[in-house]
Motif scaffolding. Structure first.
Motif: not given
Length: 503
Positions: A190, A248, A251, A254, A270-272
């Motif tokens: 990620a 952040e 999961e 995201r 898929v970015d935090t």
């Protein structure tokens, strides 16, 4: 075997539906038909599948082939049905079977797999438009083994509890299935928070201590903010750096963001880092809230779990702004059309910016405002009372001398984010949600005011005629200020600051 059933899926809004691809090969004049409400792209799969099978060295049955995409009343508008249709034809025609010396060939059991992929005419498997959305749907439907094209297997494998197998072509997939040699794909890394915000830091904002504090409060409780000020005072600069002080994404968050991007037909890294959307003020109502046919998510859904920044908010059409009122309260939107209704999540944090007047110079120390009082009133009236009522913090920014002090050391985003994370941890531990998401019962239970604070709030109601929503939002902001201060009970100064920031 003349009948085969292969598992696949389709996503309607954010609601996944299992689709059984039923393939029947029977006697009659050669024909190839697809039924079950397929759209044009799915109907065209007949030619792609025919050419892919023949190019891959398989026999295409000279018979009457009927493909049913069940349930038949559910519209099918995805190109990833090519692979399950091809697998169904191979299975029904006996070409996908396990051979034995002592018994006739037995059809291979593939009931445990879900297939999704688009075929080229050569038999190669092409990249899915939304691989994360496919595996996310499979997980929601209870499938634990998914077969997708190799080029997007790593991206699709980021959904936990699902084994993703990649295949580069139809012959390679058939060979791996018969030999039981499917290789499980490893999830790609990620993107770490901050990589999309290189060079953005709150330390770059010189001065504006009140506005910086307001942004910190907004981040800690996910409160909506309106920034007012003359041109160049730093409104956009502050708004763009809000995501750098937010925690952040988890999961599940995201994956929600990636799935929504895939449904909208956009790239889905898929970015935090929380999403940041900043549509132009010429955007239509459909572009903001979603629509079209079939319904697609709009900017408010693409900003789910993130920030929606409306710069020059007074220049947006009134219809577009009023359409934001319900999503701001409910965290979602239902798009109703004649054929179907689709729900999309829209739990976003709104940050709006505007000038104090049409010319922009009202209240400036040097520049003179050329607007008449009537023109200023018309400009500000573009933001309706119900819309303004949903904004928790209204901050007026002014030009400060600190912007010329290059030696001034300001707090960085990392320092502010630590306090924000601490405050949000307190909120989750106490009530299971952030302060801005408290309902009336939660406000009464967790945002209790003392005698002096209660009296101050009553005075505000009598003086400014605040609505019940304004009162509740002021109490939520006061609760966030107390959490940032590490105080268990709301003090009078916390409420006074919340009233001041409400403008």
């Amino acid at each position: 075997m003349s009948l085969a059933v292969v598992n696949s899926c389709v996503l309607m809004g954010m609601q996944p539906h299992a689709v059984q691809v039923e393939v029947h090969i029977g006697a009659g004049l050669p024909a190839f038909s697809v039924v079950g409400l397929p759209d044009t792209g799915v109907r065209e799969s007949r030619e792609r599948v025919r050419s892919a099978l023949q190019s891959s060295g398989f026999n295409f049955p000279v018979a009457r082939i009927t493909v049913n995409l069940a349930p038949a009343d559910l519209p099918k508008d995805a190109a990833h049905f090519d692979l399950p249709i091809a697998m169904g034809i191979l299975l029904a025609s006996g070409q996908l079977a396990v051979e034995s010396e002592h018994s006739p060939s037995v059809p291979l059991c593939i009931d445990q797999y879900m297939f999704a992929g688009e075929l080229s005419l050569t038999g190669a498997l092409l990249r899915l438009a939304a691989p994360v959305a496919v595996t996310w749907s499979a997980a929601k439907l209870g499938f634990r083994q998914v077969v997708v094209p190799q080029v997007c297997a790593e991206a699709a494998a980021q959904v936990s509890d699902v084994q993703v197998y990649g295949a580069s072509s139809l012959p390679q997939l058939v060979e791996a299935l018969l030999a039981h040699e499917l290789v499980c794909a490893l999830p790609e890394q990620a993107i770490m928070a901050g990589s999309d915000a290189v060079g953005l830091c709150m330390s770059e904002v010189k001065g504006q201590q009140q506005a910086r504090h307001a942004i910190e409060i907004a981040a800690a409780g996910r409160h909506n903010v309106l920034l007012r000020g003359t041109p160049g005072v730093g409104k956009s600069m502050l708004a763009q750096r809000l995501i750098t002080v937010l925690p952040e994404l988890s999961e599940p968050q995201r994956l929600d963001v990636a799935v929504l991007a895939g449904v909208a037909g956009r790239s889905e890294p898929v970015d935090t880092l929380p999403p940041f959307r900043s549509p132009h003020h010429s955007a239509s109502t459909v572009a903001l809230v979603g629509g079209s046919s079939p319904p697609k998510p709009g900017e408010i859904s693409l900003a789910h779990h993130g920030v929606l920044f409306l710069d020059e908010v007074a220049e947006f059409t009134g219809r577009a702004l009023e359409a934001l009122r319900e999503p701001l309260e409910t965290g979602g939107i239902t798009i109703a059309r004649a054929g179907r209704s689709v729900w999309f999540p829209a739990d976003f944090q709104l940050v709006a910016a505007m000038n104090p007047c049409p010319c922009g110079w009202l209240g400036h120390a040097v520049q003179h405002c050329l607007c008449t009082p009537e023109r200023i009133e018309r400009y500000r009236a573009k933001l309706s009372g119900p819309f303004m009522d949903r904004l928790d913090l209204c901050i007026n920014l002014k030009v400060e001398a600190d912007v010329l002090d290059a030696t001034a050391v300001m707090e960085s985003s990392v320092q502010i984010r630590k306090r924000v994370e601490c405050a949000q941890a307190i909120q989750h531990q106490r009530q299971g949600c952030l302060n801005s998401r408290l309902d009336d019962e939660g406000v009464a239970l967790y945002a209790v005011l003392g005698g002096d604070a209660e009296q101050l709030l009553r005075q505000c109601v009598r003086r400014w005629g605040w609505s019940g929503r304004s009162v509740q939002r002021a109490r939520k902001v006061a609760r966030t200020i107390a959490d940032l201060a590490g105080v268990e009970h709301i003090q009078t100064e916390h409420l006074a600051m919340a009233i001041q920031y409400r403008g």
